[in-house]
Design an enzyme around this catalytic site. Structure first.
Site, PDB file in Angstrom:
ATOM      1  N   LYS A  26      42.622  40.032  31.544  1.00 50.52           N
ATOM      2  CA  LYS A  26      43.381  39.388  30.470  1.00 50.52           C
ATOM      3  C   LYS A  26      43.007  37.934  30.228  1.00 50.52           C
ATOM      4  CE  LYS A  26      47.463  42.253  30.834  1.00 50.52           C
ATOM      5  NZ  LYS A  26      48.879  42.277  31.199  1.00 50.52           N
TER       6      LYS A  26
ATOM      7  N   GLY B 108      41.189  37.522  44.363  1.00 54.60           N
ATOM      8  CA  GLY B 108      41.280  38.795  45.083  1.00 54.60           C
ATOM      9  C   GLY B 108      40.279  39.837  44.618  1.00 54.60           C
TER      10      GLY B 108
ATOM     11  N   GLY C 113      45.676  32.730  44.419  1.00 52.29           N
ATOM     12  CA  GLY C 113      46.370  31.835  43.493  1.00 52.29           C
ATOM     13  C   GLY C 113      45.906  30.388  43.586  1.00 52.29           C
TER      14      GLY C 113
ATOM     15  N   ARG D 222      41.378  36.363  56.819  1.00 51.99           N
ATOM     16  CA  ARG D 222      42.041  35.048  56.893  1.00 51.99           C
ATOM     17  C   ARG D 222      42.229  34.585  58.332  1.00 51.99           C
ATOM     18  NH1 ARG D 222      46.666  35.181  52.112  1.00 51.99           N
ATOM     19  NH2 ARG D 222      45.238  34.597  50.434  1.00 51.99           N
TER      20      ARG D 222
HETATM   21  C1  3PG Z   1      48.526  34.297  49.177  1.00 48.42           C
HETATM   22  O1  3PG Z   1      48.531  35.336  49.837  1.00 48.42           O
HETATM   23  O2  3PG Z   1      48.007  34.208  48.048  1.00 48.42           O
HETATM   24  C2  3PG Z   1      49.105  33.078  49.785  1.00 48.42           C
HETATM   25  O3  3PG Z   1      49.413  33.309  51.116  1.00 48.42           O
HETATM   26  C3  3PG Z   1      50.323  32.594  49.013  1.00 48.42           C
HETATM   27  O4  3PG Z   1      51.374  33.508  49.095  1.00 48.42           O
HETATM   28  P1  3PG Z   1      52.575  33.375  48.060  1.00 48.42           P
HETATM   29  O5  3PG Z   1      52.019  33.740  46.712  1.00 48.42           O
HETATM   30  O6  3PG Z   1      53.651  34.327  48.538  1.00 48.42           O
HETATM   31  O7  3PG Z   1      53.045  31.947  48.075  1.00 48.42           O
END
Ligand code: 3PG
Ligand code: MG
Length: 403
Positions: free
Chosen positions: A198, A355, A378, A37
């Site tokens: 899932k 991930g 996410g 990142r």
């Molecule tokens: C991540 O690592 O997916 C992002 O930096 C978001 O982090 P968070 O889920 O703690 O908001």
């Protein structure tokens, strides 16, 4: 996707530019164990430095419940400095107030400062206007380069973007262009490859994908749930039996939307999920009741590859088998290599994220060969659910706005 400004639209010379980054990287004993990142952020910082901006970087780190020295950004100054060619990076021990103002005021054009974790303040996650105003006092311009945090409606991501002239950084821009090319204005046929454990965690994703792609190949343990819902016995495999109705509705939706679904037709089966466990291959309707499906079989790989040969665009989220445990990574690696080859040959635009997917692609050594591999977890998933991301929405330039 709405229109947004980019770095080229901002005149940054001599200006204080607040850059929202995502430096939420894995850290062990004070050292960054995966700097991807940070490395992906570097081009934005380099461009701002080269144009004589005073660069003020901010990022959350972890999920602190208040000030927490274990979740300080301070240890990241070294990694950040390294990513920008060893230039010095100053650090402000608070992201707002006198301390932050003092450090930012000392910046000269081309210099970089890192602010302490905004999540040490309640206003950050509350998207508080006051907190956003306190951040805004530190900058003349705002650049968001944190696509991977864009699903959070937090002050440094959402409210702040409306207080200063704002633009997407280079990484954000690349993410948005890749995702738009893959899902909003794709060259068809579009194929999605979805795996993972899932169905229950990916219901919205599967819904959106079915409505937007021509072919959907499903692997991973979530395929077991869909197979089970269609009457196939899956033995001792991981399977969400209580999701059978949802799975049947998804398959019905796919028929209605003319989305062709590829489910496993054979499986790599073993008695346990252990490294080096003896494996057997069975047709999907002949899996022994005391065994577990741990990867898709070779016939399924062939079917997926045949579909890839016809596809022009691919969106990939989730491994096809229990890839962390050898040999159950084999199908994922085989498909990844094929995706890489088709991409190299200019026959496929390939976008992947999440991930586990990123780890699987790295294991297959093809990360650099896909068209785009997202650093977001996410946020990538929420995009694949068709949701508006607050951090992206906040950058939108209204139609008619000269930008
Ligand atoms: C991540 O690592 O997916 C992002 O930096 C978001 O982090 P968070 O889920 O703690 O908001
Ligand atoms: Mg705005």
């Amino acid at each position: 996707m709405a229109r947004f400004r980019t770095l080229d639209d901002l005149d940054v010379r001599g200006k204080r530019v607040l850059v929202r980054a995502d430096l939420n990287v894995p850290l062990k004993d004070g050292l960054v164990t995966d700097a991807t990142r940070i490395e992906r952020l570097a081009p934005t910082l380099e461009a701002l430095i080269a144009r004589g901006a005073k660069v003020v970087v901010m990022s959350h780190f972890g999920r602190p419940k208040g000030p927490d020295s274990a979740l300080s950004l301070r240890p990241l100054t070294a990694a950040l400095a390294k990513a920008i060619g060893g230039r010095g990076v100053s650090f402000a021990a608070d992201c707002i107030g006198e301390e932050a103002k003092r450090v930012v005021a000392a910046l000269r054009p081309g210099e970089v400062d890192l602010l302490e974790n905004p999540r040490f303040h309640k206003g950050e996650e509350a998207n508080s206007p006051e907190f956003a105003r306190a951040l805004a006092e530190l900058g003349d311009l705002y650049v968001n380069d944190a696509f991977s945090a864009a699903h959070r409606a937090h002050a440094s991501i959402a409210a702040l973007a409306h207080l200063l002239p704002s633009a997407a950084g280079k990484l954000m821009e690349a993410e948005l262009r890749a995702l738009t090319a893959a899902l909003e204005t794709p060259v068809r046929p579009v194929m999605a490859l979805v795996g993972g454990a899932k169905v229950s965690t990916k219901l919205d994703l599967l819904h959106f994908v079915i409505g937007n792609v021509d072919v959907l190949a499903i692997g991973g343990a979530m395929a077991n749930t869909l197979l089970f819902a269609g009457g196939t016995e899956v033995g001792r495999s991981l399977c969400e039996r209580d999701m059978a109705d949802n799975a049947r509705s998804l398959l019905a939706l796919a028929r209605e939307r003319s989305c062709r679904v590829i489910l496993p037709e054979d499986a790599v089966v073993a008695a346990a999920l252990e490294p080096g466990e003896p494996t057997q291959i069975f047709p999907i309707d002949a899996v022994p009741s005391d065994m577990m499906i741990l990867d898709v079989g070779p016939k399924t790989v062939d079917r997926i590859v045949a579909a890839l040969e016809e596809a022009r665009t691919l969106v990939w989220n989730g491994p096809l088998g229990a890839f962390e445990t050898p040999p159950f990574e084999e199908a994922t690696v085989a498909v990844a290599k094929r995706v890489a080859a088709l991409t190299r040959a200019g026959r496929l635009l390939s976008v992947a994220g999440g991930g586990d997917t990123v780890a699987a692609l790295a294991a297959a050594k093809v990360t650099e060969e896909l068209s785009y591999v997202s650093t977001a977890g996410g946020a990538f998933l929420e995009w694949l659910e068709g949701r508006e991301l607050p951090g992206v929405a906040a950058l939108a330039v209204a139609p008619g706005d000269a930008g």
